[in-house]
Design a protein around this motif. Structure first.
Motif, PDB file in Angstrom:
ATOM      1  N   GLU A 191       0.830  -1.207   0.000  1.00  0.00           N
ATOM      2  CA  GLU A 191       0.000   0.000   0.000  1.00  0.00           C
ATOM      3  C   GLU A 191       0.866   1.259   0.000  1.00  0.00           C
ATOM      4  OE1 GLU A 191      -3.135   0.104   2.819  1.00  0.00           O
ATOM      5  OE2 GLU A 191      -3.821  -1.926   2.414  1.00  0.00           O
ATOM      6  N   ALA A 192       1.943   1.259   0.788  1.00  0.00           N
ATOM      7  CA  ALA A 192       2.833   2.424   0.789  1.00  0.00           C
ATOM      8  C   ALA A 192       3.489   2.601  -0.576  1.00  0.00           C
ATOM      9  CB  ALA A 192       3.894   2.274   1.877  1.00  0.00           C
ATOM     10  N   TYR A 193       3.871   1.509  -1.193  1.00  0.00           N
ATOM     11  CA  TYR A 193       4.504   1.566  -2.516  1.00  0.00           C
ATOM     12  C   TYR A 193       3.530   2.130  -3.555  1.00  0.00           C
ATOM     13  CZ  TYR A 193       7.069  -0.032  -6.663  1.00  0.00           C
ATOM     14  OH  TYR A 193       7.741  -0.100  -7.859  1.00  0.00           O
ATOM     15  N   LEU A 194       2.306   1.605  -3.562  1.00  0.00           N
ATOM     16  CA  LEU A 194       1.329   2.068  -4.539  1.00  0.00           C
ATOM     17  C   LEU A 194       0.923   3.512  -4.279  1.00  0.00           C
ATOM     18  CD1 LEU A 194      -0.896  -1.131  -4.848  1.00  0.00           C
ATOM     19  CD2 LEU A 194       0.811  -0.290  -6.466  1.00  0.00           C
ATOM     20  N   ASN A 195       0.843   3.896  -3.016  1.00  0.00           N
ATOM     21  CA  ASN A 195       0.556   5.295  -2.709  1.00  0.00           C
ATOM     22  C   ASN A 195       1.670   6.211  -3.209  1.00  0.00           C
ATOM     23  OD1 ASN A 195      -1.855   4.632  -1.473  1.00  0.00           O
ATOM     24  ND2 ASN A 195      -0.978   4.543   0.584  1.00  0.00           N
ATOM     25  N   ALA A 196       2.912   5.761  -3.033  1.00  0.00           N
ATOM     26  CA  ALA A 196       4.040   6.557  -3.520  1.00  0.00           C
ATOM     27  C   ALA A 196       4.025   6.635  -5.042  1.00  0.00           C
ATOM     28  CB  ALA A 196       5.349   5.957  -3.022  1.00  0.00           C
ATOM     29  N   PHE A 197       3.694   5.519  -5.699  1.00  0.00           N
ATOM     30  CA  PHE A 197       3.626   5.532  -7.167  1.00  0.00           C
ATOM     31  C   PHE A 197       2.559   6.507  -7.640  1.00  0.00           C
ATOM     32  CE2 PHE A 197       1.597   4.050 -11.052  1.00  0.00           C
ATOM     33  CZ  PHE A 197       2.673   3.971 -11.912  1.00  0.00           C
TER      34      PHE A 197
END
Length: 498
Positions: A191-197
């Motif tokens: 979730e953190a990765y996709l939010n950053a993307f």
């Protein structure tokens, strides 16, 4: 059962991924003209630049970030040590069924008053035989040195045998708790990765939007200065430009928050560079199987399995408590040797015995303990039922979100294409005097907002897709690789994503 684990990607797998990326780049370059705002040569001189796209900048590796998170997470490290400590419970339980050997030694100096020391008429020198043997008693001082060794072997102990079963069940609980922790960490990283993307692409879009409105503002200002423009167009362009700058700042804050969360989880702060490619070329397909098929797989949900194993521990513990009603049989062997200055105290004993101990009454302790174990088992059963219901609900919700997200993406795709055509028409209409600048600004802002919304829906689709795998206990490294392929498709061109 496939626990959450991310082994290193094999070399031939890397070759296939590299080959796929090359194909995506080629498709992106061939399809960019069809998916863009229009032919660059056909745009007027003051037309804003096209949306940013990524050609070669790679994305941070999601599997590698998760591997770093596994090493960096202190809570998981604590659980690993806890698991290692729990495994010793099995050795401790087995030790209760093995021989117990002990040895000891002692030295004793004793001063005493007895028949010999209290009788003044008694003199061991008057004894014809054994005078030396009675000397120690006459003085009232004895010195003893002794040692002993003993062995006890349980022959029958139902309580100890069932204790082994309980220890083994506790170890499995610890293993599942660690697996659940790894899954939770994986979803947090995802979730953190996709939010950053999403935030990084939104920053790029908002910057492009700001540049576009800045060009439009300059064009409106220049026209007004030459006396062929409208003051209202200048003010409207300035307002849109200020709003675009504010939107970019908001996106940057979201990106900083997401990167901070990734840094907390992994110990590193990755960089998300690049923009978006041909969004209309991304093909997200529905999941295979119906709702009932996925619900049937929730038996492998790690939280459900953990609750089931905790029920087994409670039942094993109750069986141990019930064993308190049964007798125990032990074999005992011992040897005792004592040397003394009083020869009458010297002794050497060897013993062998079979001992039976039958518990008859302990004040109601055993009955209360058994009842407590039964109630704990009932509580664990209800907890299992609760986790099963949560898993089924999670599967239904994930499937519903995935289906709704796909339908929403189809609608957004049509809307983006319509908005692109409307923007082109509005720009030509403005040139012909049939449209005003506000129409162009509205159309351009709408198209940017639709692209951001499209990426956000894709992000939620990926979260739900991976969450669905978690709900059935089947999340693995291949799922993370497919997620990376989807994100590359968003940035590099068209691809079919399963």
């Amino acid at each position: 059962m496939r626990r959450m684990a991310l082994p290193a990607v094999k070399e031939h797998r890397r070759m296939w991924v590299a080959w796929g990326v090359a194909v995506l780049c080629l498709v992106s370059s061939n399809s960019g003209m069809a998916a863009g705002v229009g032919d660059p040569q056909s745009r007027p001189a003051m037309e804003p630049p096209p949306f940013p796209s990524e050609a070669t900048t790679p994305l941070p590796s999601l599997p590698e970030l998760f591997s770093l998170a596994l090493e960096n997470d202190s809570d998981l490290a604590s659980q690993r040590y806890g698991l290692e400590a729990t495994t010793k419970e099995i050795d401790m339980a087995w030790s209760q069924l093995k021989p117990q050997v002990s040895a000891g030694a002692s030295y004793m100096y004793q001063v005493s008053d007895n028949y010999y020391t209290d009788n003044p008429d008694y003199d061991p020198g008057n004894e014809i035989i054994g005078a030396d043997d009675n000397e120690a008693r006459f003085e009232g001082r004895t010195r003893d040195a002794s040692w002993q060794v003993s062995l006890t072997q349980p022959l029958f102990s139902l309580e100890r045998w069932r204790g082994v079963d309980e220890a083994e069940a506790q170890v499995e609980v610890s293993q599942l708790e660690l697996a659940v922790g790894e899954n939770e960490l994986a979803m947090a990283v995802i979730e953190a990765y996709l939010n950053a993307f999403l935030a990084s692409r939104e920053v790029r879009l908002m910057e492009s939007k700001r540049e576009s409105f800045e060009l439009q503002y300059r064009q409106a200002s220049r026209s007004y200065e030459l006396g062929v423009g409208d003051r209202l167009n200048v003010l409207e362009s300035q307002a849109r430009l200020d709003q675009a700058a504010a939107d970019r700042i908001k996106a940057e804050n979201s990106l900083d928050s997401a990167l901070g969360e990734l840094e907390r989880l992994t110990g590193q702060r990755p960089e998300f560079r690049g923009g978006l490619g041909n969004l209309l070329g991304v093909n997200l397909v529905p999941v295979d199987g119906n709702v009932d098929d996925w619900i049937a797989r929730t038996t492998e949900n790690l939280s459900v399995r953990l609750a089931a194993q905790q029920l087994d521990v409670a039942q094993a513990n109750t069986d141990v408590r019930r064993s308190g009603h049964y007798p125990e049989v032990n074999l005992s062997l011992s040897y005792f040797d004592r040397d003394s200055n009083d020869p009458y105290r010297e002794t050497r004993d060897g013993r062998a015995s079979v001992e039976v101990e039958v518990p008859i009454y302990q004040g109601g302790y055993t009955s209360a303990s058994v009842r407590q174990g039964e109630l704990t088992t009932l509580a664990s059963q209800e907890s299992l039922t609760h986790q099963q219901r949560l898993a089924r609900q999670d599967v239904r919700e994930r499937l519903r979100n995935i289906d709704g997200g796909l339908r929403q993406l189809n609608a957004l795709s049509r809307s983006m294409e319509s908005s692109r055509l409307f923007l082109e028409a509005a720009e030509k209409g403005e040139q012909l005097g049939l449209r005003n600048l506000v129409d162009v600004l509205d159309a351009r802002a709408e198209l940017y907002d639709l692209r951001v919304q499209y990426v956000d829906v894709v992000r939620q689709y990926l979260v739900d897709r991976l969450g669905l795998e978690v709900a059935v206990g089947d999340l693995g490294s291949d799922d993370l690789m497919r997620t990376m392929e989807t994100l590359h498709a968003l940035t590099r061109g068209s691809a079919a994503i399963g």
